[in-house]
Enzyme design. Structure first.
Site, mmCIF file in Angstrom:
data_model
loop_
_atom_site.group_PDB
_atom_site.id
_atom_site.type_symbol
_atom_site.label_atom_id
_atom_site.label_comp_id
_atom_site.label_asym_id
_atom_site.label_seq_id
_atom_site.Cartn_x
_atom_site.Cartn_y
_atom_site.Cartn_z
ATOM 1 N N TYR A 142 0.818 -1.211 0.000
ATOM 2 C CA TYR A 142 0.000 0.000 0.000
ATOM 3 C C TYR A 142 0.859 1.272 0.000
ATOM 4 O O TYR A 142 0.400 2.320 -0.433
ATOM 5 C CB TYR A 142 -0.892 0.041 1.243
ATOM 6 C CG TYR A 142 -2.235 -0.622 1.086
ATOM 7 C CD1 TYR A 142 -2.324 -1.982 0.814
ATOM 8 C CD2 TYR A 142 -3.415 0.107 1.228
ATOM 9 C CE1 TYR A 142 -3.558 -2.588 0.690
ATOM 10 C CE2 TYR A 142 -4.649 -0.493 1.106
ATOM 11 C CZ TYR A 142 -4.721 -1.845 0.834
ATOM 12 O OH TYR A 142 -5.949 -2.439 0.710
ATOM 13 N N LYS A 190 2.896 -15.306 2.399
ATOM 14 C CA LYS A 190 3.188 -16.020 1.154
ATOM 15 C C LYS A 190 4.698 -16.255 1.133
ATOM 16 O O LYS A 190 5.416 -15.817 0.227
ATOM 17 C CB LYS A 190 2.691 -15.179 -0.037
ATOM 18 C CG LYS A 190 2.708 -15.884 -1.376
ATOM 19 C CD LYS A 190 1.635 -16.936 -1.556
ATOM 20 C CE LYS A 190 1.862 -17.692 -2.844
ATOM 21 N NZ LYS A 190 0.946 -18.834 -3.017
ATOM 22 N N ASP A 223 -3.109 -18.278 0.214
ATOM 23 C CA ASP A 223 -4.075 -18.988 -0.642
ATOM 24 C C ASP A 223 -4.760 -20.104 0.152
ATOM 25 O O ASP A 223 -5.984 -20.284 0.089
ATOM 26 C CB ASP A 223 -3.417 -19.513 -1.931
ATOM 27 C CG ASP A 223 -2.058 -20.171 -1.711
ATOM 28 O OD1 ASP A 223 -1.548 -20.161 -0.571
ATOM 29 O OD2 ASP A 223 -1.493 -20.711 -2.692
ATOM 30 N N ASP A 247 -6.550 -6.877 4.095
ATOM 31 C CA ASP A 247 -7.665 -6.197 3.419
ATOM 32 C C ASP A 247 -8.580 -7.239 2.781
ATOM 33 O O ASP A 247 -9.799 -7.224 2.972
ATOM 34 C CB ASP A 247 -7.117 -5.244 2.360
ATOM 35 C CG ASP A 247 -8.227 -4.552 1.600
ATOM 36 O OD1 ASP A 247 -9.172 -4.072 2.250
ATOM 37 O OD2 ASP A 247 -8.171 -4.525 0.352
HETATM 38 C C1 IPM Z 1 -10.535 -0.949 3.921
HETATM 39 C C2 IPM Z 1 -10.719 -0.338 2.555
HETATM 40 C C3 IPM Z 1 -9.519 0.556 2.233
HETATM 41 C C4 IPM Z 1 -8.279 -0.318 2.228
HETATM 42 C C5 IPM Z 1 -9.650 1.349 0.930
HETATM 43 C C6 IPM Z 1 -10.924 2.166 0.878
HETATM 44 C C7 IPM Z 1 -8.445 2.231 0.694
HETATM 45 O O1 IPM Z 1 -10.913 -1.318 1.597
HETATM 46 O O2 IPM Z 1 -10.452 -0.189 4.903
HETATM 47 O O3 IPM Z 1 -10.471 -2.168 4.015
HETATM 48 O O4 IPM Z 1 -7.963 -0.931 1.196
HETATM 49 O O5 IPM Z 1 -7.603 -0.368 3.242
HETATM 50 MN MN MN Z 2 -11.040 -3.321 2.399
#
Ligand code: IPM
Ligand code: MN
Length: 357
Positions: A142, A190, A223, A247
């Site tokens: 990220y 992974k 996975d 996520d």
């Molecule tokens: C979450 C959301 C966010 C993320 C997005 C909106 C940037 O999906 O809080 O899980 O990917 O962290």
């Molecule tokens: Mn999310």
């Protein structure tokens, strides 16, 4: 108790669900004699429309000056459908998490008996599910550099980076949580492919050996974890994982309950803690008074408990949510053939239940 809460409704259904959560917090104030001050700020597409910045400086200042943050949702289809957009609503949420140093995202998944038949899985598979995803929130793919496009625009790249320090601090949180729960941590990674995952295994194994050997620790490739979340979800207690895997797996785990609209989360770290539902901005539902506010109301319960140490108050909110669920006071995605209630009906019901408690 006097406390200051930064309220960031955000986009889509955000304003509607946050309004219900504030309604319930106000009910807590009068029932338990507290004084909370709510100060509203802009974030996401709403902030871009206002000033061109998805996380404006004054919102950051508001967050830093508050005791806790209640956040709704972020995202707007006008950006999703435009891959060329350079400024995107989601950058607001990511910037907020990063600037506040909120590296630990805690996402509990619990089954409500009354909703067990709403789960896409069989009752025998989901009935004993009680797990929590501990997601690293400020590192990995990220945020890693370099990211972007090659000069000719024909290649794109993202980079996953983790340091031992980043891994250790989130792992400590996961182990401590397991101590208060069923005593087991599953590290999802992974490691058969990624160098970052191999560092995760190394750091987690050492921390486990040095400080948490009384906790059960096991390892799963992501996975395989995705598969076991569907075949045998009750085997999990604390799932510890990096940003991207967390996520994805937390959305997957959330629907075991029957609706993603039920799951709250807390994000903690260096500065003001943040509480938000795990779902998105559900733009198709915006303005229709149909979105499930329970995830955001439960996020307010997490806020009271984790940020202000108000445990009875948090319990009263949880009980109110359970009452609503057990009495069939449900939004359309859960109501199925029975009568559906609106977002504000549910907020009213839970606020009243808190007041009577
Ligand atoms: C979450 C959301 C966010 C993320 C997005 C909106 C940037 O999906 O809080 O899980 O990917 O962290
Ligand atoms: Mn999310």
């Amino acid at each position: 108790m006097n406390k200051k809460i930064a309220v960031l409704p955000g986009d889509g259904i955000g304003p509607e669900i946050v309004a219900e959560s504030v309604k319930v917090l106000k009910s807590v104030e009068s029932r338990f004699c507290h004084k909370f001050e709510y100060i509203y700020g802009k974030i996401g597409a709403a902030a871009i429309d206002d000033c061109g910045n998805p996380y404006p400086d004054d919102t950051h200042k508001l967050c830093m000056d508050s005791d806790a943050i209640l956040f709704g949702a972020i995202g707007d289809p006008k950006y999703d459908n435009n891959p060329a957009a350079r400024i995107r609503p989601e950058q607001g949420l990511l910037k907020m998490r990063k600037s506040l140093g909120l590296y630990a995202n805690i996402r509990p998944v619990e089954i409500y008996n009354n909703l067990i038949n709403r789960s896409p899985l069989r009752e025998s598979i989901v009935k004993d599910v009680n797990l929590v995803v501990v997601r690293e929130l400020t590192g990995g793919i990220y945020f890693g550099e370099p990211r972007g496009r090659s000069e000719d625009g024909k290649k794109a790249f993202d980079t996953s980076v983790y340091s031992d320090v980043e891994i250790e601090r989130i792992s400590r949180i996961a182990f401590k949580l397991a101590e208060k729960r069923k005593g087991s941590v599953t590290l999802v990674d992974k490691a058969n492919v990624l160098a970052t995952s191999r560092l995760w295994r190394e750091v987690v194994t050492k921390l486990h050996k040095d400080e948490f050997h009384h906790i059960n620790l096991d390892f799963l490739f992501v996975d395989n974890a995705a598969m076991q979340l569907v075949t045998e979800p009750a085997r999990f207690d604390v799932i510890l994982t990096e940003n991207m895997f967390g996520d994805i797996l937390s959305d997957q785990a959330s629907v075991l309950t029957g609706s993603i609209g039920l799951l709250p989360s807390s994000s903690i770290g260096a500065h003001t803690p943040l509480f938000e539902p795990i779902h998105g901005s559900f733009p198709q539902g915006a303005g229709k008074n149909i979105a499930n506010p329970i995830a955001t109301i439960l996020s307010a319960a997490m806020l009271l408990e984790n940020a202000f140490d108000l445990n009875d108050e948090a319990l009263a909110i949880r009980k109110g949510c359970e009452d609503a669920i057990n009495n069939g006071i449900l939004t359309p995605e859960l109501a199925k053939e029975s009568k559906a209630y609106s977002t504000s009906d549910i907020g009213d019901y839970i606020a009243e239940s808190v007041a009577k408690n």
